[in-house]
Design a protein around this motif. Structure first.
Motif, PDB file in Angstrom:
ATOM      1  N   LEU A 613       0.826  -1.210   0.000  1.00  0.00           N
ATOM      2  CA  LEU A 613       0.000   0.000   0.000  1.00  0.00           C
ATOM      3  C   LEU A 613       0.859   1.258   0.000  1.00  0.00           C
ATOM      4  O   LEU A 613       0.527   2.253  -0.643  1.00  0.00           O
ATOM      5  N   LEU A 614       1.966   1.222   0.713  1.00  0.00           N
ATOM      6  CA  LEU A 614       2.829   2.402   0.817  1.00  0.00           C
ATOM      7  C   LEU A 614       3.414   2.786  -0.528  1.00  0.00           C
ATOM      8  O   LEU A 614       3.793   3.945  -0.742  1.00  0.00           O
ATOM      9  N   GLN A 615       3.498   1.819  -1.459  1.00  0.00           N
ATOM     10  CA  GLN A 615       4.021   2.127  -2.786  1.00  0.00           C
ATOM     11  C   GLN A 615       3.218   3.242  -3.447  1.00  0.00           C
ATOM     12  O   GLN A 615       3.743   4.004  -4.265  1.00  0.00           O
ATOM     13  N   ASP A 616       1.938   3.342  -3.092  1.00  0.00           N
ATOM     14  CA  ASP A 616       1.070   4.369  -3.685  1.00  0.00           C
ATOM     15  C   ASP A 616       1.532   5.779  -3.334  1.00  0.00           C
ATOM     16  O   ASP A 616       1.209   6.738  -4.037  1.00  0.00           O
ATOM     17  N   ARG A 617       2.302   5.917  -2.224  1.00  0.00           N
ATOM     18  CA  ARG A 617       2.739   7.239  -1.772  1.00  0.00           C
ATOM     19  C   ARG A 617       4.186   7.551  -2.147  1.00  0.00           C
ATOM     20  O   ARG A 617       4.629   8.701  -2.014  1.00  0.00           O
ATOM     21  N   MET A 618       4.930   6.564  -2.560  1.00  0.00           N
ATOM     22  CA  MET A 618       6.358   6.750  -2.800  1.00  0.00           C
ATOM     23  C   MET A 618       6.601   7.548  -4.077  1.00  0.00           C
ATOM     24  O   MET A 618       6.018   7.264  -5.125  1.00  0.00           O
ATOM     25  N   ALA A 629      -3.298  11.020  -3.450  1.00  0.00           N
ATOM     26  CA  ALA A 629      -2.742   9.803  -2.850  1.00  0.00           C
ATOM     27  C   ALA A 629      -2.998   9.786  -1.347  1.00  0.00           C
ATOM     28  O   ALA A 629      -3.231   8.717  -0.759  1.00  0.00           O
ATOM     29  N   ARG A 630      -2.983  10.950  -0.733  1.00  0.00           N
ATOM     30  CA  ARG A 630      -3.226  11.039   0.715  1.00  0.00           C
ATOM     31  C   ARG A 630      -4.640  10.591   1.056  1.00  0.00           C
ATOM     32  O   ARG A 630      -4.868   9.917   2.063  1.00  0.00           O
ATOM     33  N   ARG A 631      -5.614  10.964   0.207  1.00  0.00           N
ATOM     34  CA  ARG A 631      -7.000  10.539   0.456  1.00  0.00           C
ATOM     35  C   ARG A 631      -7.144   9.030   0.280  1.00  0.00           C
ATOM     36  O   ARG A 631      -7.874   8.378   1.031  1.00  0.00           O
ATOM     37  N   ARG A 632      -6.439   8.492  -0.725  1.00  0.00           N
ATOM     38  CA  ARG A 632      -6.531   7.046  -0.958  1.00  0.00           C
ATOM     39  C   ARG A 632      -5.780   6.249   0.107  1.00  0.00           C
ATOM     40  O   ARG A 632      -6.271   5.227   0.589  1.00  0.00           O
ATOM     41  N   THR A 633      -4.573   6.744   0.459  1.00  0.00           N
ATOM     42  CA  THR A 633      -3.676   5.962   1.306  1.00  0.00           C
ATOM     43  C   THR A 633      -3.051   6.864   2.366  1.00  0.00           C
ATOM     44  O   THR A 633      -1.940   7.397   2.188  1.00  0.00           O
ATOM     45  N   PRO A 634      -3.736   7.098   3.469  1.00  0.00           N
ATOM     46  CA  PRO A 634      -3.110   7.888   4.543  1.00  0.00           C
ATOM     47  C   PRO A 634      -1.961   7.121   5.180  1.00  0.00           C
ATOM     48  O   PRO A 634      -1.933   5.884   5.143  1.00  0.00           O
ATOM     49  N   VAL A 635      -1.030   7.860   5.762  1.00  0.00           N
ATOM     50  CA  VAL A 635       0.122   7.221   6.402  1.00  0.00           C
ATOM     51  C   VAL A 635       0.195   7.630   7.875  1.00  0.00           C
ATOM     52  O   VAL A 635      -0.420   8.614   8.301  1.00  0.00           O
ATOM     53  N   HIS A 636       0.966   6.853   8.626  1.00  0.00           N
ATOM     54  CA  HIS A 636       1.233   7.128  10.028  1.00  0.00           C
ATOM     55  C   HIS A 636       2.740   7.139  10.231  1.00  0.00           C
ATOM     56  O   HIS A 636       3.492   6.509   9.469  1.00  0.00           O
TER      57      HIS A 636
END
Length: 841
Positions: A613-618, A629-636
């Motif tokens: 999933l994190l690949q979506d933000r890289m 991307a933030r709306r699709r895949t939030p991070v912590h």
């Protein structure tokens, strides 16, 4: 190793080293074997190590002898023993992990690798791995065609006059090749660039004085008939053959220190290893003043001393009046770098008493344990070091009292002097005195900056009054069963974000702890992450000494908070700030400015970190794309350590103290979490990790300080599945549904000879992944293979690319020929450079 290669395992110090092919001839001209080379480095170690200590070592290896191919090696290979010390240097395009030769086993291991030549720069690493200012200047006098040693001597004599006019004392070394090196010690106050500029001006001055003989420019076309004064080796990125290193020439010649009188003698020649060993036994290290000066850089001043031996002898006859008389009588301050103060000691009436434990590599390696008491350091030698098991006492041999200044001493005591050998600080700090019965019993609680808090007792073996200045010096040192209460764990749950906020009393205590830390002088951009070592075999780790944390499947990041603003940097120093705007929340949740260590993760529907999933933000940096991307895949951001807080450097504090500081100054919530330690022992932590579907566990030694920029056994990672970072060097076309596109990626891992092929991966991809990969690799095409070797079937229809991108795969095991079995693609690792990649065992 070939099937007929001979292998012998030997014990060197406390390390076991496998020696192979010791009868292989490395110098055909003299018949010198690999075994003789190993024996040379073993014998020369006491004199050589002080000249290479704490310096990054570049090796030139001749695996098949000096008539064969030479391998130039900087990175520490993944096959190196895990006890070899190393530091990382961040270069513009990659990081390089350099080995450090601080002990005999490491030197013998390098000799076993047929590393005949060892090259080092003129600077050393500092305590946290930073590059210090140079501690020596070197001029390399390199004769061109038509000139030789005689002409180099003429230039050396002229250079000596110039250097002495600057207040420097030069020492000559015949290089083992063709020329002469001149070394002079520096005090570490000027930068590499300044030293390099001075060396350049010296070279130009010599050229002006001796225009028909000296050349200062780099032009090779002009070197015939002249001696080139190479000043460039003072550049921080350049190295010089280490004193006492062998050379890879037709004979086993050595870079050997010489006297100025020798240079004037007829028949001057380069020395071989046998000649050097004979000279060392007879005369010691002629270059020891340069090593001593280097090891003293940055240490407390040793004070002024009038070196009148008669006065010292008189002092020794009055031990009742001066507790340092015996200490002085055993030392000549004109020959040793140790502090030898003139005045009798005076008792310090303010502050908390200090202690120091120094590692002493002498005729017999041991540790020196010293407690500040009555104005001196009362001292014992510990042949087996400090005990860690209450059931096993260690011998402690009382020695003479030492001055308080000795508490900061690190350096090399010359061979032939009392205590000759290398001294380094193993731990230091303050102590609480519980009992001091002179000559009988001492009980203290140490507060060490490196090894934490512990309670020790020293007991004389035979009664009262015989423990000082008598015939019986033997004591026992004992680790008591009752130890100081350990600091509370960071929290009680096992879930991410379950850490509780500490009480006000704990916060006040932690504020006091932070205030007691050393002020931070390191810029946040110079900070580097500490790396864990992959655990091997069955581990038996005592939870009293080790903490266990979950291993989070994300991207490592150092987060710096300044005035509410957060900047994020990856391990390879890429700026991640704009990619993860939601992590600005740390600026509100951190109670003080600081530098925090953690993992950026994306959580799946079950709350587990997912690398896929994190690949979506890289790599997403455009504001509109980042927001989508933030709306699709939030991070912590999962924080697990703190390097600096409120202007104080915490890296020298133990793990437990740093964790308490972290939970004190950060209020978890929202996108910011501070996961607690795992409950129970390692087996329980591993089982919990597997049940929660996590990647594994990281075990961290509670007493360990934060070792910036290097991999350490104080942190051990235990994984459920084998994973490997890889460098992509090419791809093969697909078939069927993948026809016309990428079918598989060709993978490598850096090795001593270049990028070593480890197989190909064709599973684990989504269609979108393959399209993105094709776009990335299409911009990096090259005509030739970047690998050392690729099997013909895999190379037949391959498209080669520049090996600049790092990815990660899961796999079943390593095959016998060094290939990945059943690899599956996990994704790109933009936080890693190819130089970061090592073969996981």
């Amino acid at each position: 190793m070939s099937p007929v290669a001979r292998k012998t395992t030997v014990l060197v110090g406390d390390r076991r080293i496998a020696l192979t092919n010791t009868d292989k001839v490395l110098y055909p001209g003299t018949g010198t074997t690999k075994g003789q080379v190993i024996a040379y480095y073993e014998r020369v170690a006491p004199w050589m190590i002080p000249h290479v200590k704490d310096r990054p070592v570049t090796r030139k290896r001749w695996a098949n002898g000096v008539d064969g191919k030479v391998f130039f090696e900087k990175n520490l290979p993944d096959s190196a023993p895990d006890w070899v010390r190393h530091h990382t240097i961040a270069h513009k395009e990659h990081d390089t992990e350099y080995p450090i030769v601080d002990d005999l086993p490491t030197l013998v291991w390098m000799a076993q690798q047929a590393a005949l030549e060892l090259h080092v720069p003129q600077w050393r690493f500092g305590p946290r791995g930073g590059q210090q200012h140079p501690d020596r200047i070197v001029l390399d006098l390199d004769p061109g065609e038509g000139v030789g040693l005689r002409e180099c001597v003429e230039v050396a004599v002229a250079a000596r006059e110039l250097l002495q006019g600057m207040g420097l004392d030069p020492y000559p070394v015949t290089s083992g090749s063709k020329g002469i090196h001149l070394y002079a010690g520096l005090d570490g106050r000027v930068t590499t660039a300044q030293v390099s500029d001075v060396a350049h001006e010296l070279a130009k001055a010599l050229e002006q004085d001796l225009p028909d003989l000296v050349l200062s420019s780099m032009s090779r076309a002009e070197r015939t008939g002249k001696v080139f004064v190479d000043w460039s080796q003072n550049n921080g990125n350049k190295t010089t053959i280490a004193p006492y290193s062998l050379r890879g020439r037709d004979r086993p010649t050595v870079a050997a220190p010489r006297t100025w009188d020798e240079l004037g003698q007829r028949g001057l020649a380069q020395l071989t290893m046998d000649e050097v060993l004979d000279r060392l036994e007879a005369h010691g290290d002629l270059l020891h003043p340069v090593a001593s000066a280097a090891l003293s850089v940055g240490r407390p001043d040793s004070g002024h001393w009038d070196s009148d031996r008669t006065q010292r002898a008189n002092d020794a006859e009055r031990p009742g009046r001066d507790r340092l008389a015996t200490y002085r009588a055993k030392r000549d301050p004109s020959r040793t770098p140790e502090p030898v103060p003139v005045d009798a000691p005076s008792v310090r009436e303010d502050g908390t008493p200090t202690f120091v434990i120094q590692e002493h590599h002498a005729t017999r390696d041991h540790y020196d344990f010293r407690l500040e008491h009555d104005g001196v350091l009362v001292s014992w030698a510990l042949p087996k070091g400090e005990p860690t098991d209450p059931g096993k006492n260690h011998l402690a041999v009382m020695t003479e009292d030492h001055p308080l200044e000795y508490g900061g001493f690190e350096g090399t005591i010359p061979v032939g002097e009392y205590g000759g050998g290398t001294v380094t600080i193993w731990d230091d700090g303050t102590y609480e005195l519980e009992k001091w019965r002179e000559g009988e019993e001492v009980i203290v609680t140490l507060h060490g900056r490196t090894n934490g808090v512990r309670r020790l007792a020293l007991l004389h073996t035979r009664g009262r009054g015989k423990g000082r200045d008598g015939d019986e010096k033997n004591w026992l040192i004992h680790r008591t069963k009752d130890q100081p209460d350990r600091l509370a764990d960071a929290g009680g749950g096992t879930g991410a974000g379950g850490a509780s906020r500490p009480s006000a009393a704990t916060a006040r205590a932690e504020r006091k702890r932070i205030d007691a830390a050393a002020p931070s002088a390191t810029a946040p951009t110079d900070r580097r992450t500490m790396q864990a070592t992959l655990a091997s075999g069955a581990l038996r780790l005592d939870p009293a000494d080790w903490a266990f944390e979950m291993k989070w499947d994300g991207i490592r990041a150092l987060a710096t908070v300044r005035d509410g603003r957060v900047t994020l940097r990856s391990r390879n120093d890429n700026d991640l700030t704009d990619q993860y705007p939601e992590l600005q929340e740390l600026g509100e949740r951190a109670g003080v400015d600081g530098v925090y260590d953690g993992e950026v993760v994306a959580l799946d529907e079950r709350g587990r970190p997912s690398f896929q999933l994190l690949q979506d933000r890289m790599g997403v940096t455009k504001p509109r794309e980042v927001e989508a991307a933030r709306r699709r895949t939030p991070v912590h951001l999962l924080l697990f350590d703190v390097l600096e807080a409120d202007g104080h450097d915490l890296t020298r504090l133990g793990y437990t103290a740093r964790r308490e500081a972290l939970t004190t100054v950060v209020e978890p919530g929202g996108a910011i979490e501070v996961p607690p330690e795992a409950d129970g022992d390692l087996d329980r932590a591993v089982a919990d990790s597997a049940e929660r579907g996590l990647e594994g566990v990281v075990a961290k030694k509670r007493s360990s300080r934060y070792a910036e920029g290097r991999r350490s056994e104080a942190w051990l990672k235990v994984k459920h599945h084998a994973s490997q970072e890889v460098v992509v060097g090419g791809w093969r076309p697909g078939n069927g549904r993948r026809a016309g596109g990428i079918g598989s990626l060709l993978l490598g891992v850096p090795g001593p000879d270049g990028l070593e092929y480890v197989g190909r991966v064709g599973t684990g991809f989504r269609d979108r992944d393959l399209d993105e990969i094709a776009e990335v690799l299409g911009k990096a095409e090259r005509a030739t293979s970047p690998f050392v070797d690729v099997p013909r079937p895999d190379a037949r229809d391959a498209h080669w690319v520049r090996p600049t991108r790092v990815g990660e795969v899961e796999f079943a095991e390593w095959t016998a020929d060094g290939r990945l079995r059943q690899p599956s693609w996990r994704g790109w690792r933009p936080d890693k450079d190819p130089g970061d990649v090592v073969r996981e065992s």
